[in-house]
Enzyme design. Structure first.
Site, short mmCIF file in Angstrom:
data_model
loop_
_atom_site.label_atom_id
_atom_site.label_comp_id
_atom_site.label_asym_id
_atom_site.label_seq_id
_atom_site.Cartn_x
_atom_site.Cartn_y
_atom_site.Cartn_z
N ARG A 1 -9.38 8.07 -0.96
CA ARG A 1 -10.36 8.44 0.06
C ARG A 1 -11.22 9.59 -0.43
NH1 ARG A 1 -8.81 6.24 5.39
NH2 ARG A 1 -10.60 7.37 6.16
N GLU B 1 -8.59 0.41 -2.97
CA GLU B 1 -9.44 0.40 -1.78
C GLU B 1 -10.43 1.54 -1.92
OE1 GLU B 1 -6.93 0.75 1.60
OE2 GLU B 1 -6.01 -1.19 1.30
N GLU C 1 -10.89 -9.60 2.92
CA GLU C 1 -9.62 -9.25 3.58
C GLU C 1 -9.93 -9.04 5.05
OE1 GLU C 1 -7.03 -6.42 1.67
OE2 GLU C 1 -6.27 -5.72 3.61
N HIS D 1 -5.61 3.57 -1.66
CA HIS D 1 -6.95 3.93 -1.16
C HIS D 1 -7.24 5.36 -1.58
CE1 HIS D 1 -9.70 4.10 2.68
NE2 HIS D 1 -10.34 4.45 1.58
N THR E 1 -8.37 3.28 8.40
CA THR E 1 -9.60 2.48 8.38
C THR E 1 -9.73 1.72 9.69
OG1 THR E 1 -9.15 2.24 6.03
CG2 THR E 1 -10.91 0.89 6.93
N ARG F 1 -6.94 12.65 0.91
CA ARG F 1 -5.84 13.08 1.79
C ARG F 1 -4.49 12.51 1.36
NH1 ARG F 1 -7.43 9.82 7.26
NH2 ARG F 1 -9.42 10.81 6.86
N HIS F 2 -4.49 11.38 0.63
CA HIS F 2 -3.20 10.89 0.12
C HIS F 2 -3.27 10.65 -1.40
CE1 HIS F 2 -5.23 7.23 1.43
NE2 HIS F 2 -4.90 7.39 2.70
N ASN G 1 0.86 -1.19 0.00
CA ASN G 1 0.00 0.00 0.00
C ASN G 1 0.90 1.25 0.00
OD1 ASN G 1 -1.43 2.27 1.07
ND2 ASN G 1 -3.07 0.89 1.64
N HIS H 1 -3.51 -4.68 7.71
CA HIS H 1 -3.65 -3.54 8.61
C HIS H 1 -2.75 -3.71 9.83
CE1 HIS H 1 -5.75 0.29 9.17
NE2 HIS H 1 -5.31 0.13 10.41
N HIS I 1 0.97 6.23 1.81
CA HIS I 1 1.68 7.19 2.65
C HIS I 1 2.89 7.83 1.98
CE1 HIS I 1 -1.31 6.73 5.55
NE2 HIS I 1 -1.09 5.44 5.69
N1 PXP Z 1 -5.78 -3.30 3.84
C1 PXP Z 1 -6.76 -2.38 3.89
C2 PXP Z 1 -8.11 -2.76 3.36
C3 PXP Z 1 -6.52 -1.08 4.39
O1 PXP Z 1 -7.51 -0.17 4.42
C4 PXP Z 1 -5.22 -0.75 4.81
C5 PXP Z 1 -4.91 0.63 5.28
O2 PXP Z 1 -5.14 1.53 4.27
C6 PXP Z 1 -4.22 -1.74 4.72
C7 PXP Z 1 -4.53 -3.01 4.26
C8 PXP Z 1 -2.80 -1.47 5.11
O3 PXP Z 1 -2.72 -1.16 6.46
P1 PXP Z 1 -1.35 -0.56 7.02
O4 PXP Z 1 -1.13 0.72 6.31
O5 PXP Z 1 -1.62 -0.43 8.48
O6 PXP Z 1 -0.30 -1.57 6.71
#
Ligand code: PXP
Length: 242
Positions: A48, A73, A154, A46, A104, A52-53, A10, A193, A13
């Site tokens: 959003r 996402e 997931e 993602h 999330t 924001r990102h 992901n 996550h 960030h």
């Molecule tokens: N999976 C989903 C569906 C998420 O929403 C997120 C966070 O955006 C992640 C995985 C990744 O989580 P993390 O950034 O905490 O590794």
């Protein structure tokens, strides 16, 4: 090594840091290229509601930059559905979204929102987009995913990541049982996550899991050891756990 576990990275960030100054650097597309170079299996982003990102224009640029499958996402809204149908990512992961949350927090209530989700899931599936539902490792939510005909779920590992000792063992057990239940019903289980170098291995060892999606920690570690090394190290830990 049997039954290789896929790693989706992901890259949200990277965009968070870019947006802190409003310019173009650091570019999440460059991160996607590095993930492809070091053998990541997919890019997760993602979009959003508040942007924001990741921004709308990033999606196409990410899709053009690498051959890796994009996992978008998205909240279950008409706006996001229209964007997904236009960009046709490999996969769409439906997540709950609240404007005031930092990330999330908790899984989607697929059981409680069946009637709202059903047409969104079926329109995505009709467009050949693999749908995943980001849910808690809860049998009630898995039953809802079966009713919604989602091919993938997931499991939200946030609770696992944030608790310790017996509570963490209990949560790990809940995720393992949920993965077995999903797989038994023909649903491919994923997880993500809050996963880190320290806590990933017990999750990666759950045999039914096919994919982990990891973001914040990998991007954070990349500041210290570089993105290539950060992804490589996570890949190695995942492989060692199988
Ligand atoms: N999976 C989903 C569906 C998420 O929403 C997120 C966070 O955006 C992640 C995985 C990744 O989580 P993390 O950034 O905490 O590794």
């Amino acid at each position: 090594m049997t039954n290789r576990l896929r790693l989706g990275v992901n890259i949200d960030h990277v965009a968070t840091i870019r947006n802190a100054r409003g310019g173009e650097h650091p570019d999440p597309v460059r991160a996607a290229e590095i993930v492809a170079h070091v053998g990541g299996d997919g890019i997760t982003a993602h979009l959003r509601e508040d942007r924001r990102h990741i921004r709308d224009s990033d999606l196409q640029r990410i899709q053009e930059a690498t051959n890796l499958p994009l996992n978008l996402e998205m909240a279950a809204t008409e706006e996001m559905l229209e964007i997904a149908l236009r960009h046709k990512p490999h996969a769409a992961c439906i997540v709950p979204e609240r404007r005031e949350e930092r990330t999330t927090e908790g899984g989607l209530d697929a059981a409680g929102q069946h009637n709202h989700l059903a047409p969104i899931v079926s329109r995505l599936l009709d467009a050949d987009i693999r749908v995943s539902l980001f849910i808690e490792p809860d049998p009630r939510q898995i039953e809802a995913a079966i009713r919604l005909k989602a091919p993938v779920v997931e499991f939200h590992t946030g609770k696992y990541a944030h608790c310790v000792d017996d509570a963490q063992v209990a949560e790990l057990q809940r995720i393992a049982e949920a993965a077995a239940l999903a797989a038994k019903n023909g649903i491919e289980p994923h997880a993500g996550h809050g996963l880190t170098f320290e806590n990933v291995q017990p999750i990666a060892a759950i045999p039914q899991l096919a994919e982990l999606n990891i973001g914040h920690y990998l991007i954070g570690e990349a500041i210290f050891i570089g993105l290539e090394e950060s992804v490589r190290k996570m890949r190695t830990l995942m492989d060692m756990a199988r």
